[in-house]
Design an enzyme around this catalytic site. Structure first.
Site, PDB file in Angstrom:
ATOM      1  CE  LYS A  33      -2.599   2.978   0.680  1.00 61.03           C
ATOM      2  NZ  LYS A  33      -4.076   3.562  -0.316  1.00 61.03           N
ATOM      3  CB  CYS A  42      -4.257   8.786   0.167  1.00 53.56           C
ATOM      4  SG  CYS A  42      -5.426   8.937   0.349  1.00 53.56           S
TER       5      CYS A  42
HETATM    6  N1  SAJ Z   1      -2.025  15.567  -9.022  1.00 51.13           N
HETATM    7  C1  SAJ Z   1      -0.450  16.269  -9.239  1.00 51.13           C
HETATM    8  N2  SAJ Z   1      -0.861  15.280 -10.501  1.00 51.13           N
HETATM    9  C2  SAJ Z   1      -1.149  14.058 -10.960  1.00 51.13           C
HETATM   10  C3  SAJ Z   1      -1.267  13.599 -10.330  1.00 51.13           C
HETATM   11  C4  SAJ Z   1      -1.966  14.260  -8.746  1.00 51.13           C
HETATM   12  O1  SAJ Z   1      -0.491  17.172  -8.466  1.00 51.13           O
HETATM   13  O2  SAJ Z   1      -1.076  14.079 -12.322  1.00 51.13           O
HETATM   14  C5  SAJ Z   1      -2.691  15.284  -6.943  1.00 51.13           C
HETATM   15  C6  SAJ Z   1      -3.949  15.491  -6.978  1.00 51.13           C
HETATM   16  O3  SAJ Z   1      -4.586  16.748  -7.428  1.00 51.13           O
HETATM   17  C7  SAJ Z   1      -3.579  15.685  -5.388  1.00 51.13           C
HETATM   18  C8  SAJ Z   1      -2.579  14.482  -4.854  1.00 51.13           C
HETATM   19  O4  SAJ Z   1      -2.037  14.738  -6.450  1.00 51.13           O
HETATM   20  O5  SAJ Z   1      -3.307  16.582  -4.932  1.00 51.13           O
HETATM   21  C9  SAJ Z   1      -3.095  13.148  -5.020  1.00 51.13           C
HETATM   22  O6  SAJ Z   1      -4.372  12.980  -5.327  1.00 51.13           O
HETATM   23  P1  SAJ Z   1      -4.469  11.497  -6.836  1.00 51.13           P
HETATM   24  O7  SAJ Z   1      -5.507  11.656  -7.592  1.00 51.13           O
HETATM   25  O8  SAJ Z   1      -2.875  10.543  -7.101  1.00 51.13           O
HETATM   26  O9  SAJ Z   1      -4.791  10.443  -5.534  1.00 51.13           O
HETATM   27  P2  SAJ Z   1      -5.463  10.769  -4.233  1.00 51.13           P
HETATM   28  O10 SAJ Z   1      -5.162  11.020  -3.462  1.00 51.13           O
HETATM   29  O11 SAJ Z   1      -7.243  11.235  -4.550  1.00 51.13           O
HETATM   30  O12 SAJ Z   1      -6.047   8.281  -4.227  1.00 51.13           O
HETATM   31  C10 SAJ Z   1      -4.669   7.632  -4.212  1.00 51.13           C
HETATM   32  C11 SAJ Z   1      -4.853   6.583  -5.236  1.00 51.13           C
HETATM   33  N3  SAJ Z   1      -3.231   6.349  -5.613  1.00 51.13           N
HETATM   34  C12 SAJ Z   1      -2.348   5.674  -6.230  1.00 51.13           C
HETATM   35  O13 SAJ Z   1      -3.380   6.549  -7.625  1.00 51.13           O
HETATM   36  C13 SAJ Z   1      -1.395   5.089  -6.459  1.00 51.13           C
HETATM   37  C14 SAJ Z   1      -5.946   5.821  -4.381  1.00 51.13           C
HETATM   38  O14 SAJ Z   1      -5.502   4.449  -5.832  1.00 51.13           O
HETATM   39  C15 SAJ Z   1      -5.592   5.561  -2.862  1.00 51.13           C
HETATM   40  O15 SAJ Z   1      -6.617   4.323  -2.681  1.00 51.13           O
HETATM   41  C16 SAJ Z   1      -5.767   6.582  -2.336  1.00 51.13           C
HETATM   42  O16 SAJ Z   1      -4.422   7.262  -2.805  1.00 51.13           O
HETATM   43  C17 SAJ Z   1      -5.639   6.057  -1.001  1.00 51.13           C
HETATM   44  O17 SAJ Z   1      -6.461   5.808  -0.344  1.00 51.13           O
HETATM   45  O18 SAJ Z   1      -4.243   5.947  -0.252  1.00 51.13           O
END
Ligand code: SAJ
Length: 434
Positions: free
Chosen positions: A215, A269
């Protein structure tokens, strides 16, 4: 193992949909939350969080009469702990003088302890909360063993991380592959039997510590990849390159997939979990630590962009559009947009905020406005902080009808340059204004 009754502890973004899935699959579910406001909202047919499709799922679960909510656990066949594991306040100088954060396991400890009076021989206990490696063995098992029962012998204990993406939780909860880490193989098998009730994705069994590490690796991998995108943005700025064009071209390479730069990494997360690895082995997790810091610094680069666009900020009024941690969700936890707003306020600028998914949010010292019209009135610049669909789809015509302001600052590549410049707007973009 037969699961007639399941008790889910923590009715947030993970616990509530999980409880509903079991309930709609014929299992009697007791959903537990220590927050009386959450329980009374749910009992009155309301919902305390926003997630597409969740309202309908909760209604269906309630109709089956299988879902009951309460503030305390009761005896059940399985217990699922889905409570938050945030980090404690930043500590300065704990690791070579750099910021360092530690996991706050208080909610996991409290939820585990609350099971003690009701745990019985033959039960299954599942921890879903993201946790530092070895939590199942070194924190959860010892607490539960105060009952006189032994983990892996008298009751089953597994770690099974949630992996769902906010915004698509309902689909991913059912369809994603699931990892089940047991303290024994028999525990893992019991965990697999439980989740097979509603999970359609593959279910993989392993040991508890591997599952915990898996995880953390997933979210850390994403954090490090976003950090490189953010660092590329700073380099592009230095070299006079448009980062969005450069990423687009680099991603045409068959083995390159650079993520999107932006105002920073938020949420409960990805901005939190990598710290759980750093805290466990700070001497080894150097790249992970650096990446966290790169992403945490990103709001300062947004501040610099606003300065470049507007000059001196003291006395200026800025409309900030979006406050949640990412597009199309209402979750404000660890949001970099909030950090940007606070940094701007510290310069003496006035910031008017509009968050379409939580227009009535209450945040210390932050002025939220109920709609676009009131937010955009009498401002010097419009700052796009979150790529919500409804904000990215705004047109020059619509904005021009609401305000005289013609200065736009886009931190998420939500607005296409030529569309706005042709209409007489001055558009500044993160990563493309050298
Ligand atoms: N972000 C960026 N650039 C990107 C992608 C995201 O700056 O290209 C930022 C987003 O705006 C946000 C943060 O990163 O602020 C996180 O967003 P996210 O969509 O990447 O992830 P979370 O936190 O919403 O969900 C993640 C997911 N993990 C992965 O993709 C590896 C999800 O599958 C998990 O279940 C979740 O964390 C969790 O609960 O741990």
């Amino acid at each position: 193992m037969k699961f007639n009754k399941v008790c889910v502890l923590g009715l947030g973004y993970i616990g509530l949909p999980t409880a509903c899935e079991f309930a709609t699959h014929g299992v009697q579910v007791l959903g537990v939350d220590i927050n009386p406001a959450v329980i009374s909202t749910l009992k009155n047919g309301g919902l305390h969080i926003h997630e597409p499709g969740l309202r309908a799922l909760v209604q269906t679960a309630v109709k089956t009469k299988n879902l009951v909510v309460a503030e305390k656990p009761e005896p059940a066949d399985a217990f699922i702990i889905a409570v938050p594991t945030p980090f404690l306040e930043t500590k300065h100088g704990d690791f070579k003088g750099k910021d360092f954060k530690l996991a706050d396991m208080a909610a996991v400890e409290a939820a585990t302890t609350s099971i003690l009076p009701v745990i019985r021989r033959g039960n299954l206990v599942v921890l879903e909360s993201t946790s530092p490696p070895r939590t199942s063995l070194e924190l959860v098992a010892p607490i539960l063993e105060r009952s006189g029962l032994k983990a892996g012998v008298d009751f089953h204990l597994v770690y099974s991380p949630e992996r769902v993406l906010p915004g698509q939780i309902l689909k991913e909860l059912v369809e994603n592959a699931r990892v089940i880490g047991g303290v024994t193989q028999a525990s893992a098998k019991a965990g697999k039997a439980l989740y097979s009730i509603f999970v359609k994705g593959d279910i993989f069994m392993t040991d508890a510590t591997t599952a915990e590490m898996v995880k953390l690796m997933e979210n850390t991998y994403r954090d490090v990849n976003i950090a490189i995108a953010n660092e590329f943005t700073r380099l592009a700025d230095r070299f006079g390159v448009d980062i969005w064009e450069a990423i687009n071209l680099a991603n045409r390479h068959p083995r390159v997939k650079i993520l999107n730069p932006g105002p920073g990494v938020g949420g409960h997360c990805i901005s939190v979990d990598p710290w759980f690895l750093v805290q466990g082995a700070p001497d080894l997790a150097r790249l992970i630590h650096q990446s966290r810091q790169v992403n945490d610094e990103q709001p300062h680069f947004v501040l610099e962009l606003v300065r470049k666009s507007l000059g001196k900020l003291k006395g200026k009024t800025i409309a900030a559009l979006g406050l949640s941690y990412k597009p199309n969700v209402d979750d404000l936890r660890e949001s970099p947009a909030i950090e940007v707003v606070r940094l701007l306020q510290r310069t003496g600028a006035r910031v008017k905020v509009f968050e379409p998914f939580k227009p009535d949010a209450v945040l210390d010292g932050v002025s939220l406005f109920p709609d676009l019209k009131s937010t955009l009135k009498d401002v010097d610049a419009i700052l796009l902080l979150v790529a919500h669909d409804q904000l990215c789809s705004l047109t020059p015509k619509r904005i021009a009808a609401l305000t005289d302001c013609r200065v736009l600052i886009d931190t998420v590549n939500g607005w296409k340059g030529s569309t706005w410049t042709k209409a007489g707007f001055n558009l500044f973009k993160l990563g493309s204004n050298s």
